[in-house]
Design a protein around this motif. Sequence first.
Motif, short mmCIF file in Angstrom:
data_model
loop_
_atom_site.label_atom_id
_atom_site.label_comp_id
_atom_site.label_asym_id
_atom_site.label_seq_id
_atom_site.Cartn_x
_atom_site.Cartn_y
_atom_site.Cartn_z
N ALA A 54 -3.45 10.11 0.29
CA ALA A 54 -3.88 9.38 -0.90
C ALA A 54 -3.28 7.98 -0.85
CB ALA A 54 -3.43 10.11 -2.15
N ALA A 55 -4.15 6.98 -0.95
CA ALA A 55 -3.73 5.59 -0.85
C ALA A 55 -3.82 4.91 -2.21
CB ALA A 55 -4.59 4.85 0.16
N SER A 56 -2.90 4.00 -2.47
CA SER A 56 -2.93 3.21 -3.70
C SER A 56 -2.27 1.87 -3.43
CB SER A 56 -2.21 3.95 -4.84
OG SER A 56 -0.86 4.16 -4.52
N GLY A 57 -2.44 0.96 -4.37
CA GLY A 57 -1.81 -0.35 -4.22
C GLY A 57 -2.85 -1.42 -3.94
N ARG A 58 -2.57 -2.24 -2.96
CA ARG A 58 -3.48 -3.31 -2.60
C ARG A 58 -4.83 -2.74 -2.19
NH1 ARG A 58 -1.09 -7.94 1.12
NH2 ARG A 58 -3.21 -8.62 0.72
N ILE A 59 -5.80 -3.61 -2.03
CA ILE A 59 -7.13 -3.17 -1.66
C ILE A 59 -7.05 -2.50 -0.30
CG2 ILE A 59 -9.52 -3.84 -1.31
CD1 ILE A 59 -8.94 -6.30 -3.06
N PHE A 60 -6.86 -1.18 -0.33
CA PHE A 60 -6.57 -0.47 0.89
C PHE A 60 -7.75 -0.47 1.86
CE2 PHE A 60 -9.07 3.30 0.08
CZ PHE A 60 -9.21 3.27 -1.29
N ASP A 103 0.36 21.03 18.95
CA ASP A 103 0.03 20.16 17.82
C ASP A 103 1.13 20.18 16.75
OD1 ASP A 103 -3.35 21.30 18.12
OD2 ASP A 103 -2.56 19.35 18.77
N THR A 104 2.11 21.04 16.92
CA THR A 104 3.21 21.13 15.97
C THR A 104 3.98 19.82 15.92
OG1 THR A 104 3.46 23.52 16.23
CG2 THR A 104 5.39 22.28 15.45
N ALA A 105 4.09 19.24 14.72
CA ALA A 105 4.75 17.95 14.55
C ALA A 105 4.76 17.60 13.06
CB ALA A 105 4.00 16.86 15.32
N ILE A 106 5.47 16.53 12.75
CA ILE A 106 5.31 15.90 11.44
C ILE A 106 4.18 14.89 11.57
CG2 ILE A 106 6.38 14.51 9.63
CD1 ILE A 106 9.08 15.61 10.55
N TYR A 107 3.23 14.96 10.67
CA TYR A 107 2.08 14.07 10.69
C TYR A 107 2.24 13.00 9.62
CZ TYR A 107 -0.40 16.98 14.02
OH TYR A 107 -0.78 17.65 15.17
N TYR A 108 2.03 11.77 10.03
CA TYR A 108 2.19 10.62 9.16
C TYR A 108 0.87 9.87 9.00
CZ TYR A 108 7.20 11.17 10.10
OH TYR A 108 8.48 11.66 10.21
N CYS A 109 0.62 9.44 7.79
CA CYS A 109 -0.49 8.55 7.51
C CYS A 109 0.03 7.12 7.56
CB CYS A 109 -1.04 8.88 6.11
SG CYS A 109 -2.41 7.86 5.57
N ALA A 110 -0.80 6.20 8.05
CA ALA A 110 -0.39 4.81 8.18
C ALA A 110 -1.55 3.88 7.88
CB ALA A 110 0.15 4.54 9.59
N ALA A 111 -1.20 2.65 7.50
CA ALA A 111 -2.21 1.62 7.21
C ALA A 111 -1.78 0.32 7.87
CB ALA A 111 -2.39 1.43 5.71
N SER A 112 -2.77 -0.43 8.34
CA SER A 112 -2.47 -1.68 9.01
C SER A 112 -3.68 -2.60 8.92
CB SER A 112 -2.14 -1.43 10.49
OG SER A 112 -1.96 -2.64 11.18
N PRO A 113 -3.46 -3.91 8.84
CA PRO A 113 -4.61 -4.82 8.82
C PRO A 113 -5.46 -4.71 10.09
CG PRO A 113 -2.63 -5.96 8.09
CD PRO A 113 -2.20 -4.63 8.63
N ILE A 114 -4.78 -4.45 11.20
CA ILE A 114 -5.48 -4.31 12.48
C ILE A 114 -4.97 -3.04 13.15
CG2 ILE A 114 -5.92 -5.32 14.74
CD1 ILE A 114 -5.39 -8.06 13.48
N PRO A 115 -5.84 -2.13 13.53
CA PRO A 115 -5.37 -0.88 14.15
C PRO A 115 -4.83 -1.12 15.55
CG PRO A 115 -7.76 -1.01 14.24
CD PRO A 115 -7.30 -2.19 13.44
N GLY A 116 -3.82 -0.36 15.91
CA GLY A 116 -3.26 -0.43 17.25
C GLY A 116 -2.81 0.94 17.68
N VAL A 138 0.87 -1.17 0.00
CA VAL A 138 0.00 0.00 0.00
C VAL A 138 0.91 1.23 0.00
CG1 VAL A 138 -1.71 1.32 1.27
CG2 VAL A 138 -1.86 -1.17 1.23
N GLN A 139 0.67 2.13 -0.92
CA GLN A 139 1.44 3.36 -0.97
C GLN A 139 0.58 4.50 -0.42
OE1 GLN A 139 1.20 1.44 -4.09
NE2 GLN A 139 2.92 0.33 -3.19
N LEU A 140 1.21 5.33 0.41
CA LEU A 140 0.50 6.43 1.07
C LEU A 140 1.25 7.73 0.83
CD1 LEU A 140 -0.06 4.60 4.49
CD2 LEU A 140 -1.71 4.82 2.63
#
Length: 122
Positions: A23-29, A90-103, A2-4
């Motif tokens: 924006a997500a692409s790749g496997r069935i996100f 709230d100042t920070a670098i914000y990252y998007c992430a994907a996982s089969p199970i959220p944690g 999965v590309q984010l």
Amino acid sequence: QVQLVESGGGLVQAGGSLRLSCAASGRIFTDYAMGWFRQAPGKERELVAHMTWSGGSTYYAASVKGRFTISGDNMRSTVYLQMNSLKSEDTAIYYCAASPIPGNWASSWTYWGQGTQVTVSS
């Protein structure tokens, strides 16, 4: 795989708003939970919010609950983080992430974007 790709970061005054996009692409996100993390200088990467496509359940860190909203548009393959009433902490670098199970821990998430900087001036 999965590309984010995140976008939408920037400089904003305290009390203002920003909307981040992933924006997500790749496997069935839609098989994956989607999350937003952030990392401030000298601090560990922390969970901000996550959501699942099926059922639409969401989770928010206590520090952002009531101010931030995570949402997704599967037609556009995009996840959003609407951030209102922004504070200097709230100042920070914000990252998007994907996982089969959220944690709640960054180590449990499989795919990551490159991050986008959010700076809130007081």
